[in-house]
Write a protein that holds these residues in place. Structure first.
Motif, PDB file in Angstrom:
ATOM      1  N   GLU A  20       6.254  14.689  -0.995  1.00 10.33           N
ATOM      2  CA  GLU A  20       6.754  16.040  -0.778  1.00 10.33           C
ATOM      3  C   GLU A  20       6.005  16.775   0.327  1.00 10.33           C
ATOM      4  N   GLU A  21       4.745  16.436   0.528  1.00 12.80           N
ATOM      5  CA  GLU A  21       3.952  17.132   1.536  1.00 12.80           C
ATOM      6  C   GLU A  21       4.146  16.568   2.934  1.00 12.80           C
ATOM      7  N   ALA A  22       4.739  15.396   3.055  1.00 11.25           N
ATOM      8  CA  ALA A  22       4.895  14.755   4.362  1.00 11.25           C
ATOM      9  C   ALA A  22       6.082  15.348   5.120  1.00 11.25           C
ATOM     10  N   VAL A  23       5.882  15.570   6.422  1.00  8.35           N
ATOM     11  CA  VAL A  23       6.986  16.032   7.258  1.00  8.35           C
ATOM     12  C   VAL A  23       7.807  14.847   7.763  1.00  8.35           C
ATOM     13  N   CYS A  24       7.195  13.644   7.754  1.00 11.31           N
ATOM     14  CA  CYS A  24       7.893  12.476   8.270  1.00 11.31           C
ATOM     15  C   CYS A  24       7.148  11.208   7.850  1.00 11.31           C
ATOM     16  N   VAL A  25       7.900  10.095   7.824  1.00  9.39           N
ATOM     17  CA  VAL A  25       7.313   8.774   7.622  1.00  9.39           C
ATOM     18  C   VAL A  25       7.645   7.937   8.845  1.00  9.39           C
ATOM     19  N   ILE A  26       6.627   7.320   9.437  1.00 10.78           N
ATOM     20  CA  ILE A  26       6.825   6.387  10.541  1.00 10.78           C
ATOM     21  C   ILE A  26       6.695   4.996   9.958  1.00 10.78           C
ATOM     22  N   LEU A  27       7.788   4.219  10.001  1.00 12.23           N
ATOM     23  CA  LEU A  27       7.845   2.914   9.358  1.00 12.23           C
ATOM     24  C   LEU A  27       8.053   1.794  10.368  1.00 12.23           C
ATOM     25  N   ASP A  28       7.160   0.821  10.342  1.00 14.38           N
ATOM     26  CA  ASP A  28       7.412  -0.411  11.077  1.00 14.38           C
ATOM     27  C   ASP A  28       8.483  -1.172  10.302  1.00 14.38           C
ATOM     28  N   ILE A  29       9.421  -1.766  10.990  1.00 14.72           N
ATOM     29  CA  ILE A  29      10.502  -2.462  10.303  1.00 14.72           C
ATOM     30  C   ILE A  29      10.057  -3.819   9.778  1.00 14.72           C
ATOM     31  N   ASN A  30       9.288  -4.557  10.577  1.00 14.87           N
ATOM     32  CA  ASN A  30       8.890  -5.910  10.184  1.00 14.87           C
ATOM     33  C   ASN A  30       7.434  -5.925   9.735  1.00 14.87           C
ATOM     34  N   LEU A  31       7.234  -5.758   8.442  1.00 17.63           N
ATOM     35  CA  LEU A  31       5.895  -5.793   7.862  1.00 17.63           C
ATOM     36  C   LEU A  31       5.649  -7.185   7.295  1.00 17.63           C
ATOM     37  N   SER A  32       4.397  -7.602   7.256  1.00 17.97           N
ATOM     38  CA  SER A  32       4.092  -8.950   6.769  1.00 17.97           C
ATOM     39  C   SER A  32       4.462  -9.129   5.296  1.00 17.97           C
ATOM     40  N   ASP A  33       4.504  -8.030   4.540  1.00 22.30           N
ATOM     41  CA  ASP A  33       4.820  -8.148   3.113  1.00 22.30           C
ATOM     42  C   ASP A  33       6.089  -7.392   2.719  1.00 22.30           C
ATOM     43  N   ALA A  59       0.840  -1.204   0.000  1.00 21.18           N
ATOM     44  CA  ALA A  59       0.000   0.000   0.000  1.00 21.18           C
ATOM     45  C   ALA A  59       0.876   1.255   0.000  1.00 21.18           C
ATOM     46  N   PHE A  60       1.940   1.238   0.787  1.00 20.36           N
ATOM     47  CA  PHE A  60       2.845   2.380   0.857  1.00 20.36           C
ATOM     48  C   PHE A  60       3.558   2.596  -0.476  1.00 20.36           C
ATOM     49  N   LYS A  61       3.952   1.513  -1.125  1.00 19.23           N
ATOM     50  CA  LYS A  61       4.651   1.624  -2.411  1.00 19.23           C
ATOM     51  C   LYS A  61       3.789   2.296  -3.470  1.00 19.23           C
TER      52      LYS A  61
END
Length: 126
Positions: free
Chosen positions: A47-60, A39-41
């Protein structure tokens, strides 16, 4: 319309997504939620985002791999990693990929909001 407090959140745990969403909204951030790496891909407006919060271990996939994809695409948005896996190898890979914070679940409100506020303060967005 420019969303000056837009934060992209990627986590495959629905409860964690809801909790982070509530927390961000309480601190005047506007989250956009993604429940998978795929979904993220498909998102293209970073450009409008100030930050991305990413879980490291995603199911996919891996949040670290997503970070590398962003860098390779020339996207320089700051990243905060969240993970339940605090192994030295994971921490080293995350820090090497470039992040403003590495948080182990469960993390405190302050641990999440402080790096966000620093980024927003530096950019003058808030």
């Amino acid at each position: 319309m420019l969303h000056q407090n837009l934060v992209l959140v990627v986590d495959d745990n629905p409860a964690m997504l809801r909790a982070v969403q509530r927390l961000l909204r309480q601190h005047a951030y506007e989250p956009i939620l993604f429940s998978s790496a795929q979904a993220f891909k498909s998102h293209s407006d970073f450009e409008e985002a100030v930050c991305v919060i990413l879980d490291i271990n995603l199911s996919d996939g891996s949040g670290i791999d997503l970070r590398h994809r962003l860098k390779n695409a020339g996207v320089s948005v700051p990243v905060i990693y969240i993970t339940g896996n605090d192994s030295p190898n994971v921490r080293e890979a995350a820090l090497a990929s470039g992040c403003i914070a590495f948080l182990t679940k469960p993390f405190s409100i302050q641990q999440l909001i402080e790096p966000l506020n620093r980024v927003v303060g530096q950019s003058g967005a808030r």
